[in-house]
Scaffold this active site. Structure first.
Site, PDB file in Angstrom:
ATOM      1  N   ASP A 241       0.872  -0.643  -0.116  1.00  0.00           N
ATOM      2  CA  ASP A 241       0.218  -0.098  -0.035  1.00  0.00           C
ATOM      3  C   ASP A 241       1.062   1.091  -0.421  1.00  0.00           C
ATOM      4  OD1 ASP A 241      -2.201   2.135   0.126  1.00  0.00           O
ATOM      5  OD2 ASP A 241      -2.516   1.118   2.127  1.00  0.00           O
ATOM      6  N   LYS A 248       1.994   8.138   0.253  1.00  0.00           N
ATOM      7  CA  LYS A 248       1.878   7.955   1.872  1.00  0.00           C
ATOM      8  C   LYS A 248       3.149   8.723   1.569  1.00  0.00           C
ATOM      9  CE  LYS A 248      -0.174   3.622   3.601  1.00  0.00           C
ATOM     10  NZ  LYS A 248      -1.114   4.409   4.374  1.00  0.00           N
ATOM     11  N   GLU A 320      -8.141   2.546   0.514  1.00  0.00           N
ATOM     12  CA  GLU A 320      -8.462   1.249  -0.570  1.00  0.00           C
ATOM     13  C   GLU A 320      -8.881   0.278   0.005  1.00  0.00           C
ATOM     14  OE1 GLU A 320      -5.417   1.718   0.765  1.00  0.00           O
ATOM     15  OE2 GLU A 320      -4.880  -0.499   1.554  1.00  0.00           O
ATOM     16  N   ARG A 322     -10.439  -0.320   1.905  1.00  0.00           N
ATOM     17  CA  ARG A 322     -12.051  -0.704   2.272  1.00  0.00           C
ATOM     18  C   ARG A 322     -12.817  -0.627   0.833  1.00  0.00           C
ATOM     19  NH1 ARG A 322     -13.082   4.620   5.040  1.00  0.00           N
ATOM     20  NH2 ARG A 322     -10.660   4.296   5.657  1.00  0.00           N
TER      21      ARG A 322
HETATM   22  N1  BES Z   1      -3.443   0.532   5.177  1.00  0.00           N
HETATM   23  C1  BES Z   1      -3.596   1.166   5.927  1.00  0.00           C
HETATM   24  C2  BES Z   1      -4.294   1.414   7.724  1.00  0.00           C
HETATM   25  C3  BES Z   1      -2.799   1.160   8.142  1.00  0.00           C
HETATM   26  C4  BES Z   1      -1.708   2.623   8.601  1.00  0.00           C
HETATM   27  C5  BES Z   1      -2.492   0.241   8.422  1.00  0.00           C
HETATM   28  C6  BES Z   1      -1.610   2.108   9.350  1.00  0.00           C
HETATM   29  C7  BES Z   1      -1.404  -0.337   9.644  1.00  0.00           C
HETATM   30  C8  BES Z   1      -0.831   0.831  10.455  1.00  0.00           C
HETATM   31  C9  BES Z   1      -4.736   2.257   4.755  1.00  0.00           C
HETATM   32  O1  BES Z   1      -4.985   1.438   3.620  1.00  0.00           O
HETATM   33  C10 BES Z   1      -4.986   3.803   4.881  1.00  0.00           C
HETATM   34  O2  BES Z   1      -4.087   3.970   4.410  1.00  0.00           O
HETATM   35  N2  BES Z   1      -5.314   4.529   5.885  1.00  0.00           N
HETATM   36  C11 BES Z   1      -6.087   5.202   5.712  1.00  0.00           C
HETATM   37  C12 BES Z   1      -6.929   6.341   5.717  1.00  0.00           C
HETATM   38  C13 BES Z   1      -7.593   7.640   5.237  1.00  0.00           C
HETATM   39  C14 BES Z   1      -6.751   7.821   3.941  1.00  0.00           C
HETATM   40  C15 BES Z   1      -9.180   7.922   5.375  1.00  0.00           C
HETATM   41  C16 BES Z   1      -5.341   5.893   7.068  1.00  0.00           C
HETATM   42  O3  BES Z   1      -6.032   5.390   8.086  1.00  0.00           O
HETATM   43  O4  BES Z   1      -4.311   7.540   6.969  1.00  0.00           O
HETATM   44 ZN    ZN Z   2      -4.232   3.189   2.166  1.00  0.00          ZN
HETATM   45 ZN    ZN Z   3      -4.042  -0.081   2.973  1.00  0.00          ZN
END
Ligand code: BES
Ligand code: ZN
Ligand code: ZN
Length: 474
Positions: A241, A248, A320, A322
């Site tokens: 991801d 990110k 992504e 979800r």
């Molecule tokens: N895979 C990440 C969530 C994550 C964060 C898992 C840290 C493990 C450790 C997920 O896809 C994500 O990036 N979520 C975002 C959502 C936001 C853009 C609404 C998040 O949590 O910041």
């Molecule tokens: Zn993500």
């Molecule tokens: Zn993710």
């Protein structure tokens, strides 16, 4: 390293010290040694006189009880460094035997596939001795712990495998291998199959990657399948991801190989279910994709049509999981399960809310949520309920589509993400569904509890316990 039932004395005898109470039968030399070391019954210690190893535990008032597991996780890592072949432990009851076996086996894993120098040990056999538990009962406990913890360690290894190797194709092939070995049914949808299923949300996430997506559907049917309850586990399998175009920042991207933890846990669950021959029909659905950037990437502002028909406005390509899960949950619902659980490293917000060690449990059925927590506690996994509410549900309304993939406020976004998933569960299955956010415990960059650095295999033990506890009722 093997754990065996039977009354044999090992090169080292292990003694459990409860609440700092030292045994009364210590020899003079042993007493003098402990005094010299200033040992007062806290922590683990090897006593060279008589080759005794003390493991100290303290009573715990937490709902989950990991004192024995954690103490033996530490003990086995110390004992593996001694030049001994055998070890013996006196066991009081089967619960104690289970926790000790699990701690030892969880401690016997570390990720060193890519290291030239692997750790070595001379320790070969561990004897569980007991005057209170029969040999047969001990053997049963050992067998079960071996099956379940080897699945946890299998899950850990898959998650730890770097993203250049562990692509969607790699995980799908491993699922196929597992299916062949354990006689599971295995159906795999490639890009064409996903298109046929109209999985517009899933496909969008995978678009920019040169590693194509797959949906894996494994199924296990018990010998007596007539009255068996049906469980479906859905796992988020983002083999990487990067965040996509909503890229990110560097510091947050590292460890995102672990964004496939939900899918890998589902494989571990399927493996144990089949090996234990549980009397349940169990399905495992893996949504495997890579979230990357490129000229073909899905974009903020895109509007996707999900399998269920609902349209989704993309405002952040990093939300992504979800999107992949929306389509996988819709597919899973067609199986009409009695229990539908998804496991996902879904939100950073869940880690903020509960800390790194705890799984967030969400859903619409309080009884089901509580029963999952109970199972997780028994299995030694930490979990807590994050409660849904209609005010947070309102936050992912969109002006241009049925839903938006991110909420309008970042507060409570572990819950709003869970509620987003709930939009893809049909009405008749709402009270049969649980969402498990394992973003915290799935991967931690330090050793904690009974877990080494890296992947923990979170969800595997809790879900097996949950299945076992729900086999009697439907
Ligand atoms: N895979 C990440 C969530 C994550 C964060 C898992 C840290 C493990 C450790 C997920 O896809 C994500 O990036 N979520 C975002 C959502 C936001 C853009 C609404 C998040 O949590 O910041
Ligand atoms: Zn993500
Ligand atoms: Zn993710």
């Amino acid at each position: 390293m093997k754990i065996l039932a039977g009354n044999k004395k090992g090169n080292v005898s292990l003694i459990i010290i409860k609440n700092k109470k030292l045994p009364k039968t210590l020899t003079k030399d042993q007493k003098a040694f402990l005094e010299l070391q200033n040992y007062k019954g806290e922590g683990n210690i090897f006593i060279p006189y008589g080759n005794v190893y003390f493991v100290s535990i303290e009573e715990s008032s937490y709902a989950f009880c990991n004192t024995l597991r954690d103490a033996f996780f530490n003990a086995i890592n110390a004992l593996k460094k001694l030049n001994i072949k055998t070890l013996s432990i006196n066991i009081e009851n089967t619960k104690e035997a289970r926790e000790i076996c699990e701690g030892i086996l969880l401690g016997n894993y570390s990720f060193e596939t890519f290291k030239e120098k692997k750790s070595e040990t001379t320790l070969e056999e561990i004897y569980l001795n007991s005057t209170k538990v029969s040999q047969k009962d001990l053997e049963k406990v050992i067998l079960e712990a071996n099956v379940i913890i080897s699945s946890v360690n299998y899950t850990r290894e898959l998650i730890n495998t770097p993203p250049m190797q562990a692509t969607p194709d790699f995980i799908a092939k491993d699922a196929q291998r597992l299916a062949k070995e354990l006689n599971l049914e295995c159906k795999i949808l490639d890009t064409k199959g996903l298109e046929k299923e109209k999985m517009g949300a899933f496909l969008a996430v995978a678009k920019a990657s040169s590693n194509p997506p797959f949906l894996v559907h494994l199924s296990y049917k018990p010998k007596n399948s007539k009255n068996a309850p049906k469980f479906v586990f859905v796992g988020k399998g983002l083999t990487y991801d990067s965040g996509g175009l909503s890229l990110k920042p560097g510091d947050y991207m590292t460890t995102m190989k672990a964004d496939k933890s939900g899918a890998c846990a589902v494989l571990g669950i399927m493996q144990s279910v089949a090996k234990l021959g549980l009397e349940a029909e169990v399905h495992g659905i893996l949504g495997l994709a890579e979230n990357m950037i490129g000229g073909n990437a899905y974009k903020p502002d895109d509007i996707l049509i999900s399998r269920s028909g609902k349209s989704i406005e993309v405002r952040n390509t990093d939300a992504e999981g979800r999107l992949v899960l929306a389509d996988c949950l819709s597919y899973a619902s067609d199986l009409e399960p009695h229990y539908l659980l998804d496991l996902a490293t879904l939100t950073g917000a869940c880690v903020v809310a509960l800390g790194e060690y705890t799984t967030g449990v969400m859903g619409y059925n309080s009884k089901l949520k509580n029963s999952f927590i109970e199972s997780a506690n028994q299995a030694g996994e930490l979990s807590a309920i994050l409660p849904f509410n209609p005010y947070l549900q309102k936050l992912y309304k969109s002006e241009v589509a049925d839903l938006c993939n991110i909420p309008s406020s970042r507060y409570g976004s572990a819950i709003s993400a869970g509620m987003f998933l709930g939009e893809f569960i049909p009405q008749n299955l709402q009270d049969k569904w649980l969402h498990l956010d394992i973003a915290g415990p799935a991967y931690v960059e330090k050793s904690w509890g009974s877990n080494p650095f890296g992947a923990s295999g979170a969800g595997v033990r809790a879900c097996i316990e949950f299945i076992k506890n729900n086999i009697k009722e439907k």
